[in-house]
Motif scaffolding. Sequence first.
Motif, PDB file in Angstrom:
ATOM      1  N   THR A  39       0.836  -1.205   0.000  1.00 63.83           N
ATOM      2  CA  THR A  39       0.000   0.000   0.000  1.00 63.83           C
ATOM      3  C   THR A  39       0.866   1.248   0.000  1.00 63.83           C
ATOM      4  N   TYR A  40       1.877   1.227   0.848  1.00 59.11           N
ATOM      5  CA  TYR A  40       2.789   2.365   0.927  1.00 59.11           C
ATOM      6  C   TYR A  40       3.505   2.578  -0.409  1.00 59.11           C
ATOM      7  N   GLY A  41       3.978   1.487  -0.997  1.00 64.95           N
ATOM      8  CA  GLY A  41       4.648   1.576  -2.288  1.00 64.95           C
ATOM      9  C   GLY A  41       3.730   2.167  -3.347  1.00 64.95           C
ATOM     10  N   LEU A  42       2.462   1.748  -3.299  1.00 61.90           N
ATOM     11  CA  LEU A  42       1.465   2.281  -4.229  1.00 61.90           C
ATOM     12  C   LEU A  42       1.321   3.795  -4.052  1.00 61.90           C
ATOM     13  N   VAL A  43       1.249   4.208  -2.776  1.00 58.81           N
ATOM     14  CA  VAL A  43       1.094   5.636  -2.476  1.00 58.81           C
ATOM     15  C   VAL A  43       2.322   6.425  -2.943  1.00 58.81           C
ATOM     16  N   VAL A  44       3.499   5.870  -2.703  1.00 59.84           N
ATOM     17  CA  VAL A  44       4.730   6.538  -3.150  1.00 59.84           C
ATOM     18  C   VAL A  44       4.742   6.648  -4.677  1.00 59.84           C
ATOM     19  N   GLY A  45       4.311   5.573  -5.329  1.00 56.59           N
ATOM     20  CA  GLY A  45       4.239   5.590  -6.796  1.00 56.59           C
ATOM     21  C   GLY A  45       3.260   6.638  -7.304  1.00 56.59           C
ATOM     22  N   VAL A  46       2.119   6.735  -6.629  1.00 56.67           N
ATOM     23  CA  VAL A  46       1.127   7.745  -7.013  1.00 56.67           C
ATOM     24  C   VAL A  46       1.712   9.144  -6.853  1.00 56.67           C
ATOM     25  N   ALA A  47       2.414   9.362  -5.738  1.00 60.84           N
ATOM     26  CA  ALA A  47       3.046  10.676  -5.518  1.00 60.84           C
ATOM     27  C   ALA A  47       4.042  10.975  -6.635  1.00 60.84           C
ATOM     28  N   ALA A  48       4.799   9.956  -7.039  1.00 63.73           N
ATOM     29  CA  ALA A  48       5.773  10.147  -8.112  1.00 63.73           C
ATOM     30  C   ALA A  48       5.075  10.407  -9.436  1.00 63.73           C
ATOM     31  N   GLY A  49       3.970   9.689  -9.649  1.00 62.25           N
ATOM     32  CA  GLY A  49       3.239   9.841 -10.903  1.00 62.25           C
ATOM     33  C   GLY A  49       2.588  11.203 -11.040  1.00 62.25           C
ATOM     34  N   LYS A  50       2.220  11.805  -9.919  1.00 61.77           N
ATOM     35  CA  LYS A  50       1.544  13.111  -9.956  1.00 61.77           C
ATOM     36  C   LYS A  50       2.537  14.277  -9.932  1.00 61.77           C
ATOM     37  N   ALA A  51       3.778  14.005  -9.561  1.00 60.23           N
ATOM     38  CA  ALA A  51       4.764  15.083  -9.443  1.00 60.23           C
ATOM     39  C   ALA A  51       5.218  15.558 -10.822  1.00 60.23           C
ATOM     40  N   ASP A  52       5.779  16.753 -10.825  1.00 56.84           N
ATOM     41  CA  ASP A  52       6.243  17.346 -12.076  1.00 56.84           C
ATOM     42  C   ASP A  52       7.657  16.870 -12.392  1.00 56.84           C
ATOM     43  N   PRO A 182      -7.932   7.861  -4.787  1.00 61.14           N
ATOM     44  CA  PRO A 182      -8.378   9.065  -4.080  1.00 61.14           C
ATOM     45  C   PRO A 182      -7.400   9.476  -2.986  1.00 61.14           C
ATOM     46  N   ALA A 183      -7.010  10.736  -2.983  1.00 59.61           N
ATOM     47  CA  ALA A 183      -6.049  11.223  -1.973  1.00 59.61           C
ATOM     48  C   ALA A 183      -6.663  11.210  -0.579  1.00 59.61           C
ATOM     49  N   GLY A 184      -7.998  11.298  -0.510  1.00 64.64           N
ATOM     50  CA  GLY A 184      -8.678  11.365   0.787  1.00 64.64           C
ATOM     51  C   GLY A 184      -8.511  10.118   1.631  1.00 64.64           C
TER      52      GLY A 184
ATOM     53  N   LEU B  99      -9.015   7.270  11.785  1.00 63.45           N
ATOM     54  CA  LEU B  99      -8.511   8.433  11.039  1.00 63.45           C
ATOM     55  C   LEU B  99      -9.557   8.921  10.038  1.00 63.45           C
ATOM     56  N   TRP B 100     -10.125   7.982   9.296  1.00 64.66           N
ATOM     57  CA  TRP B 100     -11.098   8.360   8.260  1.00 64.66           C
ATOM     58  C   TRP B 100     -12.332   9.027   8.877  1.00 64.66           C
ATOM     59  N   VAL B 101     -12.858   8.416   9.944  1.00 66.97           N
ATOM     60  CA  VAL B 101     -14.096   8.924  10.546  1.00 66.97           C
ATOM     61  C   VAL B 101     -13.880  10.325  11.118  1.00 66.97           C
ATOM     62  N   LEU B 102     -12.778  10.503  11.859  1.00 69.90           N
ATOM     63  CA  LEU B 102     -12.532  11.813  12.477  1.00 69.90           C
ATOM     64  C   LEU B 102     -12.224  12.877  11.419  1.00 69.90           C
ATOM     65  N   ALA B 103     -11.453  12.492  10.412  1.00 72.18           N
ATOM     66  CA  ALA B 103     -11.147  13.453   9.342  1.00 72.18           C
ATOM     67  C   ALA B 103     -12.423  13.815   8.588  1.00 72.18           C
ATOM     68  N   TRP B 104     -13.275  12.806   8.359  1.00 72.39           N
ATOM     69  CA  TRP B 104     -14.556  13.065   7.677  1.00 72.39           C
ATOM     70  C   TRP B 104     -15.432  13.955   8.557  1.00 72.39           C
ATOM     71  N   GLY B 105     -15.443  13.680   9.879  1.00 75.61           N
ATOM     72  CA  GLY B 105     -16.231  14.491  10.802  1.00 75.61           C
ATOM     73  C   GLY B 105     -15.748  15.931  10.854  1.00 75.61           C
TER      74      GLY B 105
END
Lengths: 256, 108
Positions: A39-52, A182-184, B99-105
């Motif tokens: 998951t972390y690797g995926l997130v790092v890859g996404v950050a790299a993919g979105k960077a300029d 999704p970044a959220g 984390l998700w619930v509190l951030a969403w709240g």
Amino acid sequence: MVALARARLHVSPPGRLPLRPGHVAGARAMATWLPGMATYGLVVGVAAGKADVPALAGWLTGPLVYSGGAQVAAVGLFDAGAAGVVVVATVLAINARLLVYSAASGARWRNTPRWWRALACYLLVDPSFAVGADGYARADAAGGDARAMAEAHDHYLGAAVVLCFTWLLASGIGVLTADALPAGLELAFVVPLFLLGETQRRVTDHVALRAVLVTVAVAVVGRALPLHLGVLTAIAAGLTVAALSLPPTPTTEDRT
Amino acid sequence: MTVWLTLLVAGAASYSFRLVPAVLVDRVGALARVERISAYAVPVTFAAVAADAVAARATVSTAGALDAVAPLAAAGVALVAARRTGSSLAAIAAGMPVLWVLAWGAGR
């Protein structure tokens, strides 16, 4: 000497690396880390993919720097147009903890062939060090003879190779699918949570508890320091506390 | 420095951090006390990295106090889950929803 020679032969077959039970055991031990690291690797890859920066350059932070936190920082700095010197200094400040891992592992890796040590050092990062340390602790408990150590070396290498492959694959997928995640979800936060769990599991005596509490306090306060030096300062503080808390000679209360 | 050259320098320097201490320890020899202290390298380093990340998430919060508290609460719940189950994956499973619930709240 004969045992040592056998251990060398066991670790260093000429020209190839056959799969041994120790490798498989190490890969299995790494399995609990893989969901979080993928998951972390995926997130790092996404950050790299979105960077300029060129996508290939973003992904190459994986095989070249091979450290999630340093990769994220490097990509972020590239994206912000920072000077190369600043990027290198930041990467090294974040990776300074590898000095501790390397020094601790070096004592274990005596009598291994140079090529093996070169590869083992390349693969040295938080999860591989942790899984490797567990393997060496078991080897010590089993008497620490040459055969047990050779199996612990295999354990480390099996775990580290699986991690590296997973990391590079996940970060590659992240680069290619950068706009789909999704970044959220804040998936990068799985890493500190996982590390907290691993820390909790390893605090088995008063010395470790004291060292970890001081480390956390210094890390939080040390965020004010530049270049992520707070992390290194916190590690130094924690290990100093451990050193000062240890009795002069090993006792049954000490970690093994 | 170009991106590519910077990457190469950062990679080479990172590898030297991984290699040089191991070689030095091999040549010079480690003191027994250093070897004993190294047993604490994992929990101490993990605690430093985790605390730094949690504090970073708390301080960069832009959605108010509840959002700033979210990572601290998630970390606390994760620690309890890890302690009760002995599993670090449980720490993720318990901490992320908090984390998700509190951030969403907080409206993040």
